[in-house]
Design an enzyme around this catalytic site. Structure first.
Site, PDB file in Angstrom:
ATOM      1  N   SER A 186       0.733  -0.876   0.103  1.00  0.00           N
ATOM      2  CA  SER A 186       0.027   0.060   0.137  1.00  0.00           C
ATOM      3  C   SER A 186       0.757   1.362  -0.038  1.00  0.00           C
ATOM      4  O   SER A 186       2.068   1.426   0.418  1.00  0.00           O
ATOM      5  CB  SER A 186      -0.870  -0.059   0.931  1.00  0.00           C
ATOM      6  OG  SER A 186      -2.225   1.321   1.136  1.00  0.00           O
ATOM      7  N   LYS A 198      -4.579  -6.624   3.417  1.00  0.00           N
ATOM      8  CA  LYS A 198      -4.410  -5.494   2.358  1.00  0.00           C
ATOM      9  C   LYS A 198      -6.188  -5.192   1.817  1.00  0.00           C
ATOM     10  O   LYS A 198      -6.537  -4.035   1.444  1.00  0.00           O
ATOM     11  CB  LYS A 198      -4.000  -6.328   0.925  1.00  0.00           C
ATOM     12  CG  LYS A 198      -3.740  -4.956  -0.057  1.00  0.00           C
ATOM     13  CD  LYS A 198      -3.732  -3.247   0.582  1.00  0.00           C
ATOM     14  CE  LYS A 198      -3.053  -2.512  -0.353  1.00  0.00           C
ATOM     15  NZ  LYS A 198      -3.911  -2.199  -1.388  1.00  0.00           N
ATOM     16  N   HIS A 231      -7.608  -3.680   4.210  1.00  0.00           N
ATOM     17  CA  HIS A 231      -7.299  -2.375   4.605  1.00  0.00           C
ATOM     18  C   HIS A 231      -8.217  -1.142   3.773  1.00  0.00           C
ATOM     19  O   HIS A 231      -8.424   0.125   3.799  1.00  0.00           O
ATOM     20  CB  HIS A 231      -5.882  -2.449   4.079  1.00  0.00           C
ATOM     21  CG  HIS A 231      -5.159  -1.049   3.448  1.00  0.00           C
ATOM     22  ND1 HIS A 231      -5.308   0.105   2.468  1.00  0.00           N
ATOM     23  CD2 HIS A 231      -3.874  -0.214   4.333  1.00  0.00           C
ATOM     24  CE1 HIS A 231      -4.197   0.899   1.994  1.00  0.00           C
ATOM     25  NE2 HIS A 231      -4.317   1.025   3.352  1.00  0.00           N
ATOM     26  N   ASN A 232      -8.090  -1.482   2.063  1.00  0.00           N
ATOM     27  CA  ASN A 232      -8.382  -0.920   1.013  1.00  0.00           C
ATOM     28  C   ASN A 232     -10.321  -0.866   1.986  1.00  0.00           C
ATOM     29  O   ASN A 232     -10.984  -0.378   1.462  1.00  0.00           O
ATOM     30  CB  ASN A 232      -8.619  -2.122  -0.357  1.00  0.00           C
ATOM     31  CG  ASN A 232      -7.118  -1.515  -0.823  1.00  0.00           C
ATOM     32  OD1 ASN A 232      -5.833  -1.772  -0.420  1.00  0.00           O
ATOM     33  ND2 ASN A 232      -7.555  -2.063  -1.645  1.00  0.00           N
ATOM     34  N   GLU A 289      -9.993   2.163   3.643  1.00  0.00           N
ATOM     35  CA  GLU A 289      -9.757   3.562   2.863  1.00  0.00           C
ATOM     36  C   GLU A 289     -10.942   3.831   1.961  1.00  0.00           C
ATOM     37  O   GLU A 289     -11.290   4.998   2.463  1.00  0.00           O
ATOM     38  CB  GLU A 289      -8.917   2.557   2.005  1.00  0.00           C
ATOM     39  CG  GLU A 289      -8.500   3.613   0.882  1.00  0.00           C
ATOM     40  CD  GLU A 289      -7.755   3.107  -0.231  1.00  0.00           C
ATOM     41  OE1 GLU A 289      -6.421   2.688   0.237  1.00  0.00           O
ATOM     42  OE2 GLU A 289      -7.943   2.818  -1.532  1.00  0.00           O
TER      43      GLU A 289
END
Ligand code: 6PG
Length: 466
Positions: A132, A187, A190-191, A194
């Protein structure tokens, strides 16, 4: 030519930046890119733009593989999906036992698990690594989330630690999250976080824009950024607001239809699959889908004509509501990871994960720095006494902002979803008893009773008419 320590396949934006980062650390690297019609000169152009004694470039996979010291360490920086399988199949004939392939793209964690198993039979090691930070992160130090075996990770750890971002104590923002697909799973979450963080800022912008100018909104966000609310996304949003093209703000010329490459929906799907109420990720994904219905929104807005009044609004109330919603978003995201970790036996260390997200990645923030300690002390963010205090403090602001936004006809799905979650999670007796009765009425699904402590299922003949 000396053999390179590591290789990168794919010189797209992320691959190029990562290769420059590696070479900049004095680590020798070989790069490869395919030579399709539009990509004939990619390698040559890269070498010309980045002359370095540490970089060798190739357009043939065989030569590329020969240029690497063994066991080979190769990072695949290609688009997620079938392209990854395609590259693996193409490169396999030139690999030998114990070589290591690392997928540095945004792959679905189940694809990573499948590839890892397939390659295991051929004695090729595989790591799935979430990277990232976008172009700048890849160049100057990304946050890296690795999934795979410790024995394999140990062979690349030294290089990864050199190229990763550094936290405030100078520790590298890279960790072995857990086995197999865990790196790509976190990940993806995480997105998801986000997506919700971006949507929250979009909602704040919509709310403030009913009363304030771009310059004023940017000034408000700048002040917020100096507080505990400081974050990378807040910083770039404030800069975006001020960007001009000619006499007008560029933002006014950008079509309000949001794109999505898929990781947000994958995070939402995982939440649904695992039964985790990550309502803010779901709302953020839905908000992008609604944005895509531009034509219908245009038509129906003309028919409905919502009456928007220019009421005076209090940015400080919005700041508190935003702070409240961000806590819920992070709580839900980490709950999703914790549940996956338990379901898949990954044993993810949430505090360590928060630590590698404090620098280098898109969701780096002051809150993330606080979460390193909070998640070390408590399994769940919600349980921490300081968080509970902050949530309580934000409640009044939520009432005011929700009332005002709805009376102004402004959709704030993520902010309102955070408050619905808060109310639901702090309500002892929910109306789910009615859902149970309805299920039993039409399907004889059975219900548990409050006057029976055990799990016995009762069923009733509900239909009075027979
Ligand atoms: C990152 C970003 C990066 C990318 C998103 C964009 O962590 O560096 O998340 O991976 O910007 O995948 O996703 P959408 O196109 O779906 O918004």
């Amino acid at each position: 030519m000396n053999k390179s320590e590591i290789g990168i396949v794919g010189l797209g934006v992320m691959g190029r930046s990562l290769a420059k980062n590696v070479a900049g650390k004095g680590i020798s690297i070989s790069v490869y890119n395919r030579t399709t019609f539009t990509e004939q000169e990619v390698v040559a152009d890269f070498l010309k733009a980045n002359p370095s004694e540490f970089i060798q470039g190739f357009t043939q996979l065989e030569e590329f593989c020969e240029s690497l010291s063994t066991p080979r360490k190769i990072i695949l920086m290609v688009s997620a999906g079938s392209a990854v399988d395609h590259v693996i199949n193409q490169i396999k004939p030139f690999l030998q036992g114990k070589d290591i392939l690392i997928d540095g793209g945004n792959s679905h964690f189940k694809d990573t698990q499948r590839r890892l198993l397939q390659l295991k039979h051929e004695n090729i090691h595989y790591l799935g690594c979430g990277v990232s930070g976008g172009e700048q992160g890849a160049l100057h130090g990304p946050s890296m989330m690795v999934g795979g075996s410790l024995a394999v990770y140990s062979q690349v750890a030294d290089i990864f630690e050199q190229i990763a971002a550094k936290d405030t104590t100078n520790l590298p923002c890279v960790t072995l999250v857990g086995p197999n697909g865990s790196g790509h799973f976190v990940k993806t979450v995480h997105n998801g976080i986000e997506y919700a963080e971006m949507q929250l800022l979009a909602e704040c912008y919509a709310f403030l824009a009913t009363y304030y100018s771009h310059n004023e909104i940017a000034a408000i966000l700048k002040e917020w950024n100096k507080t505990a609310l400081g974050s990378y996304l807040l910083e770039i949003t404030q800069q975006i607001l001020l960007k001009k093209e000619g006499d007008d703000f560029l933002l006014n010329k950008i079509l309000d239809v949001a794109g999505a490459k898929g990781t947000g929906s994958w995070a939402a799907q995982s939440a649904l699959e695992l039964g985790v109420p990550a309502t803010m990720i779901l709302s953020a994904v839905a908000a992008r889908a609604i944005s895509q219905q531009k034509e219908r929104r245009k038509k129906w807005s003309e028919e409905m004509k919502p009456s928007i009044q220019q009421d005076k609004i209090d940015p400080d109330m919005l700041r508190q509501a935003y702070q409240f919603a961000r806590l819920i978003n992070h709580h839900q995201g980490f709950e999703l990871i914790q549940t996956a970790s338990e379901s898949y036996s990954w044993d993810v260390n949430l505090s360590e994960l928060a630590r590698i997200w404090t620098h280098g990645c898109i969701i780096k923030s002051k809150l993330m720095e606080k979460l390193v300690t909070i998640l070390d002390e408590e399994e769940s963010i919600l349980q921490h006494s300081s968080v509970l205090r902050d949530w309580k403090k934000g409640e009044n602001a939520l009432h005011i902002i929700l009332n005002q936004a709805f009376s102004l006809s402004i959709a704030i799905p993520c902010i309102s979803s955070s408050y619905n979650y808060f109310i639901s999670m702090t309500t002892h007796e929910s109306p789910a008893n009615l859902l149970q009765a309805q299920r039993d009425f039409f399907g004889a699904h059975g219900y548990r009773r409050t006057d029976h402590a055990d799990d016995t299922l009762f069923s009733t003949k509900w239909n009075l008419d027979g």
